[in-house]
Scaffold this active site. Structure first.
Site, PDB file in Angstrom:
ATOM      1  N   ARG A 141      -6.423   3.618  13.963  1.00  0.00           N
ATOM      2  CA  ARG A 141      -5.462   4.707  14.128  1.00  0.00           C
ATOM      3  C   ARG A 141      -4.766   4.681  15.484  1.00  0.00           C
ATOM      4  O   ARG A 141      -3.595   5.056  15.579  1.00  0.00           O
ATOM      5  CB  ARG A 141      -6.168   6.055  13.926  1.00  0.00           C
ATOM      6  CG  ARG A 141      -6.790   6.252  12.554  1.00  0.00           C
ATOM      7  CD  ARG A 141      -5.769   6.213  11.456  1.00  0.00           C
ATOM      8  NE  ARG A 141      -6.364   6.555  10.160  1.00  0.00           N
ATOM      9  CZ  ARG A 141      -5.721   6.475   9.004  1.00  0.00           C
ATOM     10  NH1 ARG A 141      -4.468   6.057   8.982  1.00  0.00           N
ATOM     11  NH2 ARG A 141      -6.326   6.785   7.876  1.00  0.00           N
ATOM     12  N   HIS A 167      -3.178  14.220   1.206  1.00  0.00           N
ATOM     13  CA  HIS A 167      -3.279  13.352   2.377  1.00  0.00           C
ATOM     14  C   HIS A 167      -1.997  13.406   3.207  1.00  0.00           C
ATOM     15  O   HIS A 167      -2.051  13.505   4.444  1.00  0.00           O
ATOM     16  CB  HIS A 167      -3.557  11.921   1.921  1.00  0.00           C
ATOM     17  CG  HIS A 167      -3.541  10.908   3.023  1.00  0.00           C
ATOM     18  ND1 HIS A 167      -4.437  10.929   4.074  1.00  0.00           N
ATOM     19  CD2 HIS A 167      -2.715   9.848   3.260  1.00  0.00           C
ATOM     20  CE1 HIS A 167      -4.182   9.916   4.891  1.00  0.00           C
ATOM     21  NE2 HIS A 167      -3.137   9.255   4.425  1.00  0.00           N
ATOM     22  N   ASP A 175      -8.568   0.475   2.690  1.00  0.00           N
ATOM     23  CA  ASP A 175      -7.513   0.031   3.605  1.00  0.00           C
ATOM     24  C   ASP A 175      -7.938   0.415   5.024  1.00  0.00           C
ATOM     25  O   ASP A 175      -7.579   1.473   5.530  1.00  0.00           O
ATOM     26  CB  ASP A 175      -6.193   0.699   3.218  1.00  0.00           C
ATOM     27  CG  ASP A 175      -5.033   0.239   4.075  1.00  0.00           C
ATOM     28  OD1 ASP A 175      -5.020  -0.943   4.455  1.00  0.00           O
ATOM     29  OD2 ASP A 175      -4.145   1.055   4.359  1.00  0.00           O
ATOM     30  N   GLU A 211      -9.951   4.049   4.539  1.00  0.00           N
ATOM     31  CA  GLU A 211      -9.119   4.803   3.608  1.00  0.00           C
ATOM     32  C   GLU A 211      -9.601   4.488   2.195  1.00  0.00           C
ATOM     33  O   GLU A 211      -9.528   3.342   1.752  1.00  0.00           O
ATOM     34  CB  GLU A 211      -7.632   4.461   3.763  1.00  0.00           C
ATOM     35  CG  GLU A 211      -7.034   4.961   5.063  1.00  0.00           C
ATOM     36  CD  GLU A 211      -5.518   4.844   5.102  1.00  0.00           C
ATOM     37  OE1 GLU A 211      -4.931   4.304   4.139  1.00  0.00           O
ATOM     38  OE2 GLU A 211      -4.922   5.296   6.088  1.00  0.00           O
ATOM     39  N   THR A 237      -4.411   6.577   0.493  1.00  0.00           N
ATOM     40  CA  THR A 237      -5.631   7.376   0.619  1.00  0.00           C
ATOM     41  C   THR A 237      -5.706   8.440  -0.455  1.00  0.00           C
ATOM     42  O   THR A 237      -4.752   9.179  -0.681  1.00  0.00           O
ATOM     43  CB  THR A 237      -5.683   8.040   1.995  1.00  0.00           C
ATOM     44  OG1 THR A 237      -5.592   7.039   3.005  1.00  0.00           O
ATOM     45  CG2 THR A 237      -6.976   8.816   2.188  1.00  0.00           C
ATOM     46  N   ARG A 297       2.488  16.478  13.152  1.00  0.00           N
ATOM     47  CA  ARG A 297       3.740  17.227  13.300  1.00  0.00           C
ATOM     48  C   ARG A 297       3.493  18.697  13.003  1.00  0.00           C
ATOM     49  O   ARG A 297       4.056  19.256  12.048  1.00  0.00           O
ATOM     50  CB  ARG A 297       4.812  16.671  12.362  1.00  0.00           C
ATOM     51  CG  ARG A 297       5.130  15.201  12.574  1.00  0.00           C
ATOM     52  CD  ARG A 297       6.218  14.727  11.610  1.00  0.00           C
ATOM     53  NE  ARG A 297       5.853  14.949  10.206  1.00  0.00           N
ATOM     54  CZ  ARG A 297       5.102  14.128   9.494  1.00  0.00           C
ATOM     55  NH1 ARG A 297       4.628  13.017  10.040  1.00  0.00           N
ATOM     56  NH2 ARG A 297       4.818  14.399   8.229  1.00  0.00           N
ATOM     57  N   GLU A 313      -9.279   4.183  -1.541  1.00  0.00           N
ATOM     58  CA  GLU A 313      -8.116   4.012  -2.403  1.00  0.00           C
ATOM     59  C   GLU A 313      -8.510   3.357  -3.724  1.00  0.00           C
ATOM     60  O   GLU A 313      -9.609   2.832  -3.888  1.00  0.00           O
ATOM     61  CB  GLU A 313      -7.055   3.141  -1.718  1.00  0.00           C
ATOM     62  CG  GLU A 313      -6.574   3.675  -0.375  1.00  0.00           C
ATOM     63  CD  GLU A 313      -5.357   2.932   0.148  1.00  0.00           C
ATOM     64  OE1 GLU A 313      -4.649   2.298  -0.675  1.00  0.00           O
ATOM     65  OE2 GLU A 313      -5.130   2.982   1.366  1.00  0.00           O
ATOM     66  N   THR A 328      -8.449  -5.527   4.632  1.00  0.00           N
ATOM     67  CA  THR A 328      -8.450  -4.649   3.462  1.00  0.00           C
ATOM     68  C   THR A 328      -9.551  -5.160   2.549  1.00  0.00           C
ATOM     69  O   THR A 328      -9.623  -6.371   2.282  1.00  0.00           O
ATOM     70  CB  THR A 328      -7.098  -4.689   2.725  1.00  0.00           C
ATOM     71  OG1 THR A 328      -6.058  -4.276   3.607  1.00  0.00           O
ATOM     72  CG2 THR A 328      -7.115  -3.787   1.512  1.00  0.00           C
ATOM     73  N   GLU A 356      -8.637  12.593   8.458  1.00  0.00           N
ATOM     74  CA  GLU A 356      -8.643  13.937   7.892  1.00  0.00           C
ATOM     75  C   GLU A 356      -9.998  14.614   8.035  1.00  0.00           C
ATOM     76  O   GLU A 356     -10.077  15.805   8.354  1.00  0.00           O
ATOM     77  CB  GLU A 356      -8.265  13.878   6.415  1.00  0.00           C
ATOM     78  CG  GLU A 356      -6.852  13.421   6.132  1.00  0.00           C
ATOM     79  CD  GLU A 356      -6.613  13.272   4.646  1.00  0.00           C
ATOM     80  OE1 GLU A 356      -6.282  14.275   3.993  1.00  0.00           O
ATOM     81  OE2 GLU A 356      -6.783  12.135   4.138  1.00  0.00           O
ATOM     82  N   LYS A 384      -3.173  -2.106  10.594  1.00  0.00           N
ATOM     83  CA  LYS A 384      -3.619  -2.217   9.207  1.00  0.00           C
ATOM     84  C   LYS A 384      -3.923  -3.651   8.785  1.00  0.00           C
ATOM     85  O   LYS A 384      -4.689  -3.871   7.846  1.00  0.00           O
ATOM     86  CB  LYS A 384      -2.515  -1.685   8.283  1.00  0.00           C
ATOM     87  CG  LYS A 384      -2.190  -0.209   8.447  1.00  0.00           C
ATOM     88  CD  LYS A 384      -3.157   0.641   7.668  1.00  0.00           C
ATOM     89  CE  LYS A 384      -2.645   2.070   7.562  1.00  0.00           C
ATOM     90  NZ  LYS A 384      -3.525   2.905   6.713  1.00  0.00           N
ATOM     91  N   GLN A 414      -2.232   1.875  15.371  1.00  0.00           N
ATOM     92  CA  GLN A 414      -1.183   2.298  14.441  1.00  0.00           C
ATOM     93  C   GLN A 414      -0.247   3.325  15.071  1.00  0.00           C
ATOM     94  O   GLN A 414       0.979   3.244  14.927  1.00  0.00           O
ATOM     95  CB  GLN A 414      -1.829   2.874  13.182  1.00  0.00           C
ATOM     96  CG  GLN A 414      -0.845   3.344  12.123  1.00  0.00           C
ATOM     97  CD  GLN A 414      -1.544   3.999  10.947  1.00  0.00           C
ATOM     98  OE1 GLN A 414      -2.777   4.054  10.869  1.00  0.00           O
ATOM     99  NE2 GLN A 414      -0.766   4.500  10.007  1.00  0.00           N
ATOM    100  N   ASP A 439       0.848  -1.190   0.000  1.00  0.00           N
ATOM    101  CA  ASP A 439       0.000   0.000   0.000  1.00  0.00           C
ATOM    102  C   ASP A 439       0.885   1.242   0.000  1.00  0.00           C
ATOM    103  O   ASP A 439       1.767   1.388   0.853  1.00  0.00           O
ATOM    104  CB  ASP A 439      -0.919   0.002   1.227  1.00  0.00           C
ATOM    105  CG  ASP A 439      -2.064   0.985   1.074  1.00  0.00           C
ATOM    106  OD1 ASP A 439      -2.679   1.015  -0.008  1.00  0.00           O
ATOM    107  OD2 ASP A 439      -2.351   1.715   2.025  1.00  0.00           O
TER     108      ASP A 439
END
Length: 404
Positions: free
Chosen positions: A228, A124, A224, A190, A335, A133, A192, A248, A349, A244, A231, A117
């Protein structure tokens, strides 16, 4: 321009599309079919009747045997299906092999050999950078030099409609000194687009961008699923694992590469210019218009044409070190997100990591997915005749975590 098909009775799959899948009827073995209108053309029965070339693969329970046959076989079969489904003189012989899709069970279309992936949407990537960050540069220093990816788990790639069990694992809530174990509290989707390999490659030799069509059979929609909180805790410093690997989902029909030729557009300008092995002489952006629904309510409309890294570049990067391709290798785009909130392709998001709850049209709110939520991803693309073609939707419903 493709001739109209006498077999197209509606349902989103016209003669410009002709996606392949695996279906079965009660008491019968799975076999290969092609979608036309609201029906499935039984290719195993067509082969037995001598209407399509017998390649000893259409009676199989997966597309792998047909996918490995290669581009000449794919092109020849597609041309033959167009002939059979547009020429009225074949109608009496073909029509008995058309089955309403409501009378069949659609299965996973191919056996997944490997799953990778990518992380190829700049929108994204920048959004996740701003979330996690906020004081640093939003993109990692390598992001515009190579297509970033992680290795997924082939054994948990499921067909559309498979229930998604909420995963459990370690997660540490902000402010808590130690991690705890339990069901994920930040379950996400996600949206995709994926592509699947048909023809393998030799060990030690990379696949150049110009050879994409010679190896790749077609495209699917892909979800996907992501935990979170699991993760975030485990990705220190390595990448996704349990957050993850639990599920899927892919769509039931594989759209051939040839069907998406009219959808090809110029991708975003890449600056700095990629290294020579990543340069692509053809336009391989794809004008796919996605929709994401939660409980039948549209929450996002991402545009795949905005993806920074294209599918041929992803394939070239995945093999440049000499890694081989195998029939059934699945590659996810990462994504698909756009510049505005209504184009974001995941709850991370859409709710800004839970800080800005998403208002659904029915008046409810979501930060992340709740038990009972059904997520659907669907898409359309320009077709050769001017009308859009439909990519088969991928859907999944969240079920409570299983008891330990």
């Amino acid at each position: 321009m493709t001739t109209d098909s006498w077999a197209d009775t509606g349902g989103g799959f016209g003669i410009d599309n002709l996606p392949y899948g695996i279906f079965s009827r009660p008491g019968e073995l799975p076999r290969v079919g092609a979608a036309i209108g609201g029906r499935v053309l039984d290719l195993a029965a067509m082969s037995e009747a001598g209407l399509v070339e017998d390649r000893r693969c259409f009676a199989s329970g997966s597309l792998n045997a047909f996918m490995v046959a290669g581009r000449p076989a794919w092109d020849a079969n597609r041309a033959r299906l167009v002939e059979l489904l547009t020429d009225e003189t074949y109608r009496d012989r073909v029509e008995p092999h058309l089955i309403p899709v409501s009378d069949v069970e659609l299965r996973r279309p191919f056996e997944v050999a490997d799953y990778v992936d990518f992380y190829s949407s700049e929108h994204h990537a920048r959004n996740t950078g701003r979330i996690f960050r906020p004081r640093d540069e939003t993109l990692p220093s390598n992001w515009k030099r190579l297509p970033v990816a992680y290795h997924g788990r082939a054994g948990t790639v499921f067909p559309s409609g498979t229930p998604i069990i909420r995963p459990s694992g370690q997660r540490r809530t902000p402010g808590e000194p130690e991690p705890t174990f339990g069901p994920s509290l930040r379950l996400d989707f996600e949206a995709e687009v994926g592509f699947v390999v048909g023809v393998p490659s030799a060990a030690g030799r990379g696949v150049p961008t110009g050879s994409f069509r010679d190896h790749v059979f077609g495209f699917v929609l892909l979800n996907d699923w992501s935990a979170r909180d699991l993760q975030a805790w485990e990705s220190r410093p390595l990448g996704p694992f349990l957050g993850k690997s639990f599920a899927t989902s892919i769509s039931s029909w594989v759209v051939p590469v040839a069907a998406l030729e009219p959808a090809r557009v110029s991708p975003p300008v890449q600056d700095p210019a990629p290294l020579p092995y990543l340069r692509c002489d053809e336009r391989w952006g794809l004008d796919l218009r996605l929709e994401v629904l939660i409980n039948d309510q549209v929450v996002s409309r991402p545009r795949f044409a905005s993806m920074y890294w294209t599918s041929p570049q992803q394939l070239a990067h995945a093999t440049v070190n000499g890694a081989t391709l195998r029939t059934g290798d699945l590659f996810g785009s990462g994504t698909v997100s756009g510049p505005t909130r209504d184009q974001r392709g995941c709850m991370l998001e859409l709710s800004w990591d839970g800080r800005e709850p998403l208002d659904l049209p029915d008046g409810t709110k979501r930060t992340f997915l709740e038990d009972g939520d059904t997520v659907t991803v669907r898409a359309q693309a320009p077709g050769a005749s001017g009308s859009p073609i439909t990519l088969s939707e991928v859907t999944g419903t969240i079920h409570p975590a299983s008891q330990p």
